[in-house]
Scaffold this active site. Structure first.
Site, PDB file in Angstrom:
ATOM      1  CG  HIS A 102      -1.942   1.075   1.254  1.00  0.00           C
ATOM      2  ND1 HIS A 102      -3.139   0.979   1.925  1.00  0.00           N
ATOM      3  CD2 HIS A 102      -1.937   2.313   0.707  1.00  0.00           C
ATOM      4  CE1 HIS A 102      -3.818   2.091   1.790  1.00  0.00           C
ATOM      5  NE2 HIS A 102      -3.107   2.942   1.062  1.00  0.00           N
TER       6      HIS A 102
ATOM      7  CG  HIS B 140      -1.252   6.229  -2.519  1.00  0.00           C
ATOM      8  ND1 HIS B 140      -2.400   6.076  -3.267  1.00  0.00           N
ATOM      9  CD2 HIS B 140      -1.542   5.733  -1.285  1.00  0.00           C
ATOM     10  CE1 HIS B 140      -3.344   5.532  -2.512  1.00  0.00           C
ATOM     11  NE2 HIS B 140      -2.848   5.313  -1.302  1.00  0.00           N
TER      12      HIS B 140
ATOM     13  CG  HIS C 203      -7.618   3.342  -0.534  1.00  0.00           C
ATOM     14  ND1 HIS C 203      -6.905   2.824  -1.583  1.00  0.00           N
ATOM     15  CD2 HIS C 203      -6.749   4.102   0.182  1.00  0.00           C
ATOM     16  CE1 HIS C 203      -5.645   3.253  -1.497  1.00  0.00           C
ATOM     17  NE2 HIS C 203      -5.521   4.033  -0.445  1.00  0.00           N
TER      18      HIS C 203
ATOM     19  CD  GLU D 296      -7.640   6.470   4.437  1.00  0.00           C
ATOM     20  OE1 GLU D 296      -8.145   6.452   3.293  1.00  0.00           O
ATOM     21  OE2 GLU D 296      -6.586   7.093   4.691  1.00  0.00           O
TER      22      GLU D 296
ATOM     23  CG  ASP E  25      -1.593   5.590   2.762  1.00  0.00           C
ATOM     24  OD1 ASP E  25      -1.796   5.389   1.561  1.00  0.00           O
ATOM     25  OD2 ASP E  25      -2.472   6.036   3.535  1.00  0.00           O
ATOM     26  CG  ASP E  26      -0.033   8.932   0.607  1.00  0.00           C
ATOM     27  OD1 ASP E  26       0.091   8.867  -0.619  1.00  0.00           O
ATOM     28  OD2 ASP E  26      -1.080   8.615   1.195  1.00  0.00           O
TER      29      ASP E  26
HETATM   30  N1  HPA Z   1      -6.655   7.293   1.168  1.00  0.00           N
HETATM   31  C1  HPA Z   1      -7.327   7.701   0.101  1.00  0.00           C
HETATM   32  N2  HPA Z   1      -6.728   8.231  -0.947  1.00  0.00           N
HETATM   33  C2  HPA Z   1      -5.414   8.374  -0.931  1.00  0.00           C
HETATM   34  C3  HPA Z   1      -4.669   7.974   0.151  1.00  0.00           C
HETATM   35  C4  HPA Z   1      -5.330   7.390   1.245  1.00  0.00           C
HETATM   36  O1  HPA Z   1      -4.744   6.972   2.263  1.00  0.00           O
HETATM   37  N3  HPA Z   1      -3.390   8.269  -0.146  1.00  0.00           N
HETATM   38  C5  HPA Z   1      -3.361   8.808  -1.363  1.00  0.00           C
HETATM   39  N4  HPA Z   1      -4.593   8.872  -1.851  1.00  0.00           N
HETATM   40 ZN    ZN Z   2      -3.730   4.794   0.455  1.00  0.00          ZN
END
Ligand code: HPA
Ligand code: ZN
Length: 336
Positions: A16, A18, A196, A199, A277-278
């Site tokens: 996971h 991006h 996703h 979350e 994630d990011d």
């Molecule tokens: N959630 C939804 N969209 C996203 C995320 C995330 O964690 N990171 C980058 N785009």
């Molecule tokens: Zn994500």
């Protein structure tokens, strides 16, 4: 060997991630200058101050704004290559990465420029240090399904490079059901599907992702504990949940890492693993996520091993490759 060394030395899969979320502030400034793009920050300090998010939406606003510095194939290459080097540093031997083509095509950047830059960097990493990878194209869920169909059509020309499709962006108010037809068409074209879900959004979104989008993995999925029947289904069918602890704290799903529900998910025998994630926005790459989470939740050696093994079990690698990596983890854990 300490638990910390085990985390660092063990092979890992990241599922996971991006790629746009790996754009470090320093690189943002370099690219802004190179492409003559105005960014709303004067210096790195200002950027770091702005990375104080109150929820997913507040993050996405800055994330999409920052992506505007990515213009040429070389930019996407450099971005991805920088992440590949992080993989090497963190002993990530397999990465399944997301990219968001609509973030770029909506600004007039060609789909080909985006995918070719990303792909070439990953191929170089594969050749130079044997990083294996899959690329997953995400649809932006705040946009219409119609827009998704347009981007899927463009992806068909790159079927050799794109393994699957996913769903990201603003979750609340954009349920998986909005994209049922699009995901069906993606499957008909042999893309695997992930999404996703759960979350910030409710357990119902996880049900929809499973039942309507036929996903093989749920990204995040942390809200599942609110629904016992759902937990039963997820654990019985070993459906992977790609959990991202530092992301969840930065986006205020949990007040602090000590309150994260990852340990509870492990206790319920859910197929969870840790991801970043990011990482350029949320305070750390994969090892940092594992180390901070281990400390905050006091995870045992066995729990860490389970998370690492699950990262491979949940990947789209062949069964043979999965076994090889899992055996390596077992060997290393014996030396502890
Ligand atoms: N959630 C939804 N969209 C996203 C995320 C995330 O964690 N990171 C980058 N785009
Ligand atoms: Zn994500």
């Amino acid at each position: 060997m300490s638990l910390l060394e085990f985390i660092k030395k063990s092979p890992k899969a990241e599922l996971h991630l991006h790629i746009e979320g790996t754009l470090e502030p320093e690189q943002m400034f370099v690219l802004a200058k190179r492409n003559n793009i105005q960014i709303p920050f004067k210096n790195i300090n200002e950027v770091k101050k702005a990375y104080n998010f109150s929820n997913l939406e507040s993050f996405l606003k800055i994330y999409y704004e920052s992506a505007k510095v990515l213009i040429k194939e070389q930019d996407f290459f450099d971005l991805t290559w920088a992440y590949a080097l992080k993989c090497k540093e963190d002993n990530i031997v397999h990465a399944e990465i997301f990219f968001d083509p609509q973030t770029h095509t909506d600004r007039g950047i060609d789909f080909d420029i985006v995918i070719n830059g990303i792909y070439k960097a990953l191929k170089k990493a594969e050749k130079e240090f044997s990083l294996s990878f899959k690329i997953i194209m995400c649809f932006l869920r705040h946009l219409d399904e119609k827009e998704g169909f347009k981007i899927l059509d463009q992806a068909l020309a790159h079927k050799d490079k794109i393994y699957g499709v996913g769903l990201d962006s603003s979750e609340t108010g954009n349920p998986p059901s909005k994209f049922e037809k699009l995901f069906r068409k993606a499957e008909e074209n042999n893309f695997i599907t992930v999404a996703h879900a759960g979350e910030e959004g409710p357990p119902e979104y996880i049900w929809e992702a499973l039942n309507l989008l036929n996903v093989k993995r749920i990204d995040h999925g942390i809200q599942c504990l609110k629904d016992e029947k759902l937990v039963e289904k997820l654990s019985k069918n070993k459906i992977p949940l790609t959990v991202c602890p530092l992301s969840n704290v930065k986006l205020r799903v949990f007040n602090k890492l000590e309150e994260h529900n990852l340990k509870k998910m492990l206790d319920k025998k859910l197929m969870v693993m840790v991801n970043s994630d990011d990482p350029a926005y949320f305070g750390g790459y994969l090892n940092q996520n594992l180390i901070e989470t281990q400390l905050a939740l006091n995870l045992s050696q066995d729990e860490i091993k389970t998370l690492l093994v699950n990262s491979f079990k949940s990947s789209f690698l062949s069964e043979e490759r999965k076994k090889e990596w899992i055996n390596k983890i077992c060997e290393i854990s014996k030396k502890l």
